[in-house]
Scaffold this active site. Structure first.
Site, mmCIF file in Angstrom:
data_model
loop_
_atom_site.group_PDB
_atom_site.id
_atom_site.type_symbol
_atom_site.label_atom_id
_atom_site.label_comp_id
_atom_site.label_asym_id
_atom_site.label_seq_id
_atom_site.Cartn_x
_atom_site.Cartn_y
_atom_site.Cartn_z
ATOM 1 N N LYS A 25 -11.836 -23.592 -31.149
ATOM 2 C CA LYS A 25 -12.301 -23.364 -32.518
ATOM 3 C C LYS A 25 -11.648 -24.336 -33.490
ATOM 4 O O LYS A 25 -12.320 -24.979 -34.299
ATOM 5 C CB LYS A 25 -12.014 -21.923 -32.955
ATOM 6 C CG LYS A 25 -12.687 -21.579 -34.263
ATOM 7 C CD LYS A 25 -11.861 -20.709 -35.156
ATOM 8 C CE LYS A 25 -10.824 -21.504 -35.916
ATOM 9 N NZ LYS A 25 -10.046 -20.707 -36.872
ATOM 10 N N ASP A 79 -15.394 -18.291 -34.754
ATOM 11 C CA ASP A 79 -14.245 -17.395 -34.875
ATOM 12 C C ASP A 79 -14.764 -15.963 -34.933
ATOM 13 O O ASP A 79 -15.934 -15.700 -34.674
ATOM 14 C CB ASP A 79 -13.404 -17.756 -36.114
ATOM 15 C CG ASP A 79 -14.147 -17.450 -37.413
ATOM 16 O OD1 ASP A 79 -15.335 -17.033 -37.352
ATOM 17 O OD2 ASP A 79 -13.555 -17.605 -38.484
#
Ligand code: SF4
Length: 207
Positions: free
Chosen positions: A120, A138
């Site tokens: 991420k 996320d």
């Protein structure tokens, strides 16, 4: 989900989120990387308060690589996880200085070799810093994918694949911000603002 429905959702999101952009402050890609690492389990607002002090004291990659863990830990304490975050960002500064000739790498494979940098974080650096298409996922993006019908999975890799399947590559950056900010400010995990939500007709959440 299909592309047409996804486009409708994105069109509506664009009317809700007026300024879809990164809320972390940074002056260069290295500062962006450090800010994203520091943002784990805290708010962008707090990160910005701390990085104002941090980047003023450690102006370059070299400055941060030479920093003492205890001094950095003291500055970033308000963010939580300060001991591990301090170790990680000093390690990242060292790796970039020695292994990448002081240039933040621009591939997901290289970025994820850095300590504390997962997929991420690497994706945020790519799409936000380098403007290379990537789709950071996320907890907000997973919740949005589940509620708006992109994916039923809680696995970030599968959710990323689902978003990428229905959204044009050229829209990945802005879409990521739209979903993130909608999840952060409207469609929250607890007590989402469902009254008058413009996406109600697309929503899979059982209220
Ligand atoms: S109706 Fe509620 S849960 Fe569904 S998308 Fe809107 S805010 Fe989120």
């Amino acid at each position: 989900m299909n592309k047409e429905k996804s486009n409708e959702i994105l069109g509506i999101l664009k009317t809700i989120i007026e300024n879809p952009k990164c809320e972390l402050n940074y002056n260069n890609i290295f500062e962006l990387l450090i800010a994203v690492i520091l943002s784990a389990q805290t708010t962008d607002k707090r990160v910005n308060e701390v990085t104002t002090i941090l980047f003023d004291r450690y102006k370059t990659i070299k400055d941060l690589k030479e920093a003492s863990e205890i001094d950095v830990e003291e500055i970033i304490r308000p963010l939580g996880l300060s001991r591990s975050k301090s170790k990680n960002i000093i390690s990242v500064a060292n790796s970039i200085y020695y292994d990448f000739n002081s240039n933040v790498p621009s591939t997901i494979e290289e970025l994820t070799t850095l300590k504390g940098v997962g997929r991420k974080t690497a994706s945020v650096v790519l799409v936000e810093g380098f403007k290379i298409p990537a789709f950071p996922v996320d907890t907000h993006l997973i919740r949005m994918a589940n509620r708006l019908g992109y994916s039923k999975s809680s696995d970030p890799i599968l959710v990323e694949k689902a978003y990428k399947k229905y959204i044009d590559k050229s829209e990945w950056g802005i879409s990521h911000h739209l979903f993130l900010l909608f999840g952060r400010y409207y469609c929250k995990a607890i007590a989402p603002k469902c009254d008058n939500c413009k996406l109600k007709n697309y929503c899979k959440k059982k209220s």
